[in-house]
Design an enzyme around this catalytic site. Structure first.
Site, short mmCIF file in Angstrom:
data_model
loop_
_atom_site.label_atom_id
_atom_site.label_comp_id
_atom_site.label_asym_id
_atom_site.label_seq_id
_atom_site.Cartn_x
_atom_site.Cartn_y
_atom_site.Cartn_z
CB CYS A 74 -52.50 -5.35 3.59
SG CYS A 74 -51.57 -5.46 5.13
CG HIS A 94 -14.61 -35.06 -4.65
ND1 HIS A 94 -14.80 -36.05 -3.71
CD2 HIS A 94 -13.55 -34.32 -4.22
CE1 HIS A 94 -13.89 -35.91 -2.76
NE2 HIS A 94 -13.13 -34.87 -3.03
CG ASP A 110 -12.55 -38.87 -4.57
OD1 ASP A 110 -13.56 -39.42 -5.05
OD2 ASP A 110 -12.40 -38.63 -3.36
#
Length: 923
Positions: free
Chosen positions: A727, A121, A157
């Site tokens: 180069c 989360h 959550d």
């Protein structure tokens, strides 16, 4: 209360994992987990395809033969779908890993794995719970941002924490930047660590506190994207950056007639530069005072009297500079499309989709979808091929949205495309049929304004490196041919060229640049077929920078001037002393095979701008663009003898240029051994002035405090750009030990997806080496590296089962300082990596300077003191900081030590082709 949670039972070493999620983030987590042999990913659960586009997680899983399940939904009306549960249970996962998941997963799945489910989360929980945590972190003006990995439960959550990470928020951070610089890369690593901790039985379960918990609205809902302008400037600024770069903060403009128009705001910053000039008032709904449109954007005053400036506004589907709000549109959109035009729209959409790897809609923005500069080149070229219309890169920038781009395409189609005019130049040549083009290419020497055969009709075979077939035979100059060219240049220098004023000289150069622009597709096609350069790169860099060089130096022609110098007067008289900058005379140029036209232009444009005449001996293996360039110089109106082109062998024609007594200056790019020989010849012949751009073994030092994404990107480019035939390529990378393994992992991941093949194919990233002898040397180089004990971790051989000089991009690690590959240049796609300890900066500087070469160098670090110290101490003519290969025609280019001396490009390059005369007058 922080209570470590440990498992009290034996964990099997072959942990069965299910990945549930989507996006690149989830795909990277999958790749990271797969690197751990003790884990087995038994199933990947992701979202259904969007049209023909499969989520990258599914694609990644399929490439590893992992079962993939795509569910539009896991449940209906809150009840898990039986068929979904059955498929999930069939994989018998012991741990669910949710790296990025936008769906609601039933608890029967969350708790269905023996060890449970861990979820990523993007906030420091319990703050900013919900789907838009990153946005709210910025909107709320948090001082820190971060992420949490937690054990999923039946809340939003709310599950116990496993680990958290955080970083300070910078004033310049936006939704996009904080994700890219911290939440994404650190989050991927943390997910890998979390899985390790679960497997080892050391993963804690720390109950979240409800103190400070927030549940924030989802920003994917349009009503939540509306910006409140009745707040402080900081509040306005934070809201805009919280929705930047997607979806944008919604504001409403009240037009003069009282109607309203909804727009989106991007690119905000706090403004303190004082009153704006020539500002025009713009009324925004909800803002007490008018906003002001000015040259730098849209100025909005907060309730605290401070200001926010908004740089970009999305108006409908079109992104505009905010300062352009009051500019009228040039035309009304086309609405009356024919059936044929609508069929072309479908074809155009397929081109966009192939480039962007995403479904295309009318409002699709080319750059917002992730396109870069090389994608612009590819789009323009594919559209030209498909529809035969004249387009430029600028057309994409002016109309980046699909519908607008299609409108522009139709206008071009309706107008028709005009062909290139100009007289024909007589020569023997051949028709190059390639890249859907039919190009007439000269094959003779170009001397005194005419194409002529070489002495005794000597010729060289020119081989196509892509398929090893002979393209054509080209005239091979002899010593006598060189003398004819020198005499013609000498005559022109003291004759017709002297009559051309400096300003007229600049106009001729600009005309030549315009012709190169007109024929750039032809030149890029020739360059690609002749040298093996990838066409899109040839168009953008080989040809594009050549054109830039001619235009840049054309501007210098009438600005070359001397100085007046105060000297002691000669009493009783006075003295005036001044200097004059004068051309040297006939200049010889000898150029290499890696950038045939660009090396010609770098040297010749400065040479011609200074007022000299010249002859050039292009590389033996790929002289065709130089000969086509010679044709264009006639069309531009250059007098005969000013420019002469002599393909041939270095041992004959090249040596004759160095030895000729009428050549007063020689510009050479090539190897150090040949450069030493050239310098000796210049001294022995007539002490001619010379400038030498020679070999390199450029060090690139990457410190652990760098932006690793950027370091990997530029580290790859530093070695593999132009097939390594570059180069200034980084001949040796010094990577700090703390990030060494991760750096190598990312490089190898990118190499595995690199497209190798026909350089004319627009999707090709890596073409053939220039010629067989060089490819054979690369193979020997790698064999020697292995023999001396370096670890070959990728490549090191010819691409199997492919005709042409295709060499596999190569990576060596564990390279010691005394090894051959640590000291000598490969001039090919070979990455040489050595470790160093970050505490011993002095040692890594000593190692970086322990070379007789000093052409270029680079460093990646966020520490400005460390970067400037590196620039101070490194012995190299070019220093790149947090970038690589960034050259420009205005910036001087050249090396130290045995990488040569003298400069190409920039004002300093003019001095290589000028002599200073001091004039003193007594009066």
């Amino acid at each position: 209360m922080r209570v470590p949670f440990r498992y009290h039972y034996f964990l099997q070493s072959n942990l069965r994992i299910a990945i549930i999620g989507q996006s690149n983030f989830a795909a990277d987590v999958l790749e990271l987990i797969l690197e751990r042999s003790k884990f087995q990913v038994v199933g990947v659960f992701t979202i259904p395809d969007k049209g023909s586009r499969e989520d990258v997680l599914a694609t990644t899983a399929a490439s590893h033969n992992i079962p993939v399940f795509k569910f539009a939904s896991w449940r209906r009306k809150g009840v898990p779908l039986p068929e979904v549960l059955e498929q999930y249970r069939s994989v018998k996962a012991e741990l669910n890993v949710l790296p990025f998941c936008s769906q609601f997963i039933p608890m029967e799945v969350i708790d269905g794995a023996r060890l449970g489910s861990i979820c990523y989360h993007p906030s420091i929980l319990p703050r900013h719970r919900g789907a838009s945590a990153i946005s709210w972190t910025l909107i709320e003006g948090d001082e820190v941002a971060g992420f949490s990995i937690f054990w999923a439960d039946d809340g939003l959550d709310t599950g116990p924490l496993l680990l958290q990470r955080q970083t300070n928020l910078e004033p310049t951070d936006t939704l996009d930047t904080i994700y890219k610089r911290f939440l994404y890369p650190e989050g991927v690593k943390a997910m890998g660590l979390a899985v390790d901790m679960v497997a080892d039985g050391t993963a804690p379960k720390i109950v979240q506190t409800e103190v400070g918990a927030t549940y924030d609205p989802a920003m994917f809902k349009v009503e939540n994207q509306q910006i409140c302008l009745a707040q402080s400037a900081v509040g306005i600024f934070n809201f805009v950056r919280g929705l930047d770069s997607v979806p944008g903060a919604v504001a409403t403009v009240v037009l003069d007639d009282g109607t309203e128009e909804q727009v989106r705001l991007f690119g905000a910053h706090l403004y303190s530069a004082g009153p704006v000039k020539d500002g025009k008032a713009l009324k925004l709904k909800g803002l007490a005072k008018p906003a002001w449109v000015h040259e730098g954007g849209l100025l909005i005053e907060g309730t605290d009297g401070a200001f926010v400036n908004v740089r970009r506004i999305k108006r409908g589907t079109k992104m505009i500079n905010a300062g352009d709000w009051f500019k009228q549109a040039e035309h009304q959109p086309i609405t009356d499309f024919s059936e044929d035009e609508l069929a072309k729209k479908v074809q155009l959409a397929s081109i966009w989709q192939a480039i962007l790897k995403a479904p295309i809609e009318g409002a699709t923005d080319f750059f917002a979808a992730g396109a870069g500069s090389m994608d612009v080149v590819r789009l323009v070229e594919e559209v030209k091929d498909a529809f035969d219309v004249p387009l430029e890169n600028e057309n994409v920038f002016m109309a980046p949205v699909f519908d607008e781009f299609f409108d522009q395409l139709v206008r071009n189609l309706r107008q028709g495309s005009g062909g290139a005019g100009g007289k024909q130049v007589e020569y023997k040549g051949f028709q190059l049929k390639a890249n859907k083009r039919d190009i007439r290419v000269p094959t003779q020497l170009f001397i005194n304004g005419e194409f002529v055969d070489a002495e005794k009709n000597r010729v060289l075979d020119i081989v196509n490196p892509t398929d090893e077939t002979v393209l054509c035979e080209v005239a091979c100059a002899s010593v006598n041919d060189v003398d004819k060219a020198v005499q013609a240049a000498h005559k022109a220098f003291f004759g017709s060229w002297k009559q051309v004023s400096a300003r007229q000289r600049g106009q001729l150069m600009l005309k030549l640049a315009d012709l190169m622009e007109q024929y750039k597709e032809d030149l890029a096609t020739i360059e690609s077929v002749d040298s093996g350069a990838v066409y899109t790169l040839a168009l953008k860099t080989h040809i594009g920078m050549s054109i830039d060089a001619w235009r840049y130096f054309a501007g210098w022609c009438d600005k070359i001037q001397g100085n007046t110098i105060p000297v002691n007067p000669a009493r009783p008289n006075n003295v005036l002393t001044f200097t004059r900058k004068e051309p040297i005379g006939v200049c010889g140029l000898v150029t290499p095979w890696n950038y045939p036209l660009m090396m010609l232009s770098w040297k010749m444009a400065a040479c011609i701008a200074a007022g000299n005449t010249c002859l050039i001996k292009p590389a033996q293996t790929c002289p065709l663009t130089a000969l086509k360039f010679a044709e264009l110089s006639v069309l531009a109106g250059f007098p005969p003898g000013v420019i002469n082109v002599l393909p041939g062998k270095g041992s004959d024609a090249g040596q004759a240029v160095a030895d000729h007594p009428l050549v007063r200056k020689l510009g050479f790019t090539g190897s150090t051994p040949i450069g030493k020989h050239i310098m000796k010849s210049c001294a022995d012949s007539n002490l001619k002035k010379c400038s030498l751009e020679l070999g390199g073994k450029s060090p690139l030092v990457i410190f652990a405090d760098c932006d690793l994404d950027k370091a990997v990107k530029h580290g790859m480019s530093s070695v593999f750009f132009n097939k390594g035939e570059n180069c200034i390529a980084a001949g040796r990378l010094f990577v700090e030990d703390r990030i060494h393994d991760e750096f190598v992992r990312r490089v190898l991941k990118d190499l595995r997806s690199m497209t190798i093949g026909d350089p004319l194919n627009r999707s090709t990233a890596h073409g053939p080496q220039n010629h067989k002898a060089h490819m054979d040397k690369l193979i020997e180089y790698c064999e020697r590296g292995v023999a001396e004990g370096a670890k070959l971790v990728y490549g090191g051989c010819r691409v199997p089962n492919m005709k042409g000089y295709f060499f596999t991009p190569t990576v060596f690690t564990d390279v010691e300082d005394n090894m051959f590959i640590a000291q000598e240049e490969s001039f090919g796609p070979i990455m040489i990596i050595s470790k160093f300890n970050g505490s011993d900066v002095d040692s890594v500087m000593t190692r970086a300077n322990r070379s007789e070469y000093g052409l270029a160098s680079g460093v990646f670090t966020k520490d400005i003191s460390k970067a400037l110290s590196f620039a101070d101490r490194i012995e190299a003519g070019t220093v790149f900081v947090n970038v690589y290969n960034k050259t420009d025609v205005a910036a001087p280019f050249g090396g130290f030590k045995q990488s040569g001396f003298g400069k190409d490009l920039g004002q300093e390059a003019l001095n290589e082709y000028l002599k200073t005369k001091c004039v003193t007058i007594e009066y």
